[in-house]
Write a protein that holds these residues in place. Structure first.
Motif, PDB file in Angstrom:
ATOM      1  N   TYR A   3       0.823  -1.188   0.000  1.00 48.23           N
ATOM      2  CA  TYR A   3       0.000   0.000   0.000  1.00 48.23           C
ATOM      3  C   TYR A   3       0.863   1.245   0.000  1.00 48.23           C
ATOM      4  O   TYR A   3       1.949   1.264   0.536  1.00 48.23           O
ATOM      5  N   CYS A   8      -4.275   7.008   1.119  1.00 52.11           N
ATOM      6  CA  CYS A   8      -5.448   6.288   1.598  1.00 52.11           C
ATOM      7  C   CYS A   8      -6.275   7.263   2.420  1.00 52.11           C
ATOM      8  O   CYS A   8      -5.766   7.861   3.365  1.00 52.11           O
ATOM      9  N   LYS A  18     -10.705   5.176  -0.211  1.00 56.37           N
ATOM     10  CA  LYS A  18      -9.934   5.063  -1.450  1.00 56.37           C
ATOM     11  C   LYS A  18      -8.502   4.728  -1.075  1.00 56.37           C
ATOM     12  O   LYS A  18      -7.891   5.402  -0.242  1.00 56.37           O
ATOM     13  N   ARG A  25      -2.558   0.891  -9.006  1.00 53.24           N
ATOM     14  CA  ARG A  25      -3.981   0.540  -8.995  1.00 53.24           C
ATOM     15  C   ARG A  25      -4.681   1.226  -7.833  1.00 53.24           C
ATOM     16  O   ARG A  25      -4.082   1.502  -6.807  1.00 53.24           O
ATOM     17  N   LYS A  26      -5.971   1.504  -8.023  1.00 51.73           N
ATOM     18  CA  LYS A  26      -6.787   2.126  -6.979  1.00 51.73           C
ATOM     19  C   LYS A  26      -7.864   1.146  -6.546  1.00 51.73           C
ATOM     20  O   LYS A  26      -8.458   0.447  -7.365  1.00 51.73           O
ATOM     21  N   VAL A  27      -8.113   1.113  -5.243  1.00 55.65           N
ATOM     22  CA  VAL A  27      -9.158   0.265  -4.678  1.00 55.65           C
ATOM     23  C   VAL A  27     -10.125   1.177  -3.937  1.00 55.65           C
ATOM     24  O   VAL A  27      -9.714   1.969  -3.096  1.00 55.65           O
ATOM     25  N   SER A  29     -13.528   1.172  -1.575  1.00 54.60           N
ATOM     26  CA  SER A  29     -14.344   0.328  -0.713  1.00 54.60           C
ATOM     27  C   SER A  29     -15.540   1.151  -0.236  1.00 54.60           C
ATOM     28  O   SER A  29     -15.371   2.112   0.502  1.00 54.60           O
ATOM     29  N   ALA A  60      -8.949  -0.451   5.426  1.00 56.40           N
ATOM     30  CA  ALA A  60      -8.762  -1.078   4.113  1.00 56.40           C
ATOM     31  C   ALA A  60      -8.002  -2.395   4.241  1.00 56.40           C
ATOM     32  O   ALA A  60      -8.366  -3.394   3.621  1.00 56.40           O
ATOM     33  N   LEU A  64      -9.552  -6.001   3.185  1.00 55.19           N
ATOM     34  CA  LEU A  64      -8.923  -6.727   2.090  1.00 55.19           C
ATOM     35  C   LEU A  64      -8.182  -7.981   2.527  1.00 55.19           C
ATOM     36  O   LEU A  64      -8.146  -8.974   1.801  1.00 55.19           O
TER      37      LEU A  64
END
Length: 70
Positions: A3, A8, A18, A25-27, A29, A60, A64
């Motif tokens: 990360y 974040c 976010k 890459r972006k995640v 939630s 996060a 995850l």
């Protein structure tokens, strides 16, 4: 997963955390959807809420990689 903890954050307008991964890459939630899908008690939901506002990276990571129902 690696990360980028500087990237974040929780967006109060969308209700999403976010997270930017080091590979670019972006995640996203959606916290409401995540909590609705989990079988959590009100106390656990309160703890997740604390993490969202005070430690979005911890939230996060828990969603995850951890077991949020514990």
């Amino acid at each position: 997963m690696k990360y980028d903890e500087r990237a974040c954050h929780f967006n109060m307008d969308t209700g999403c955390v976010k997270l930017l991964l080091r590979d670019g890459r972006k995640v996203f939630s959606d916290c409401t959807v995540v909590e609705d899908e989990l079988d959590v008690t009100m106390a656990q939901r309160s703890e997740l809420g604390y993490l969202i506002y005070n430690d979005p990276l911890g939230y996060a990571d828990l969603i995850l990689n951890g077991n949020p129902e514990e």
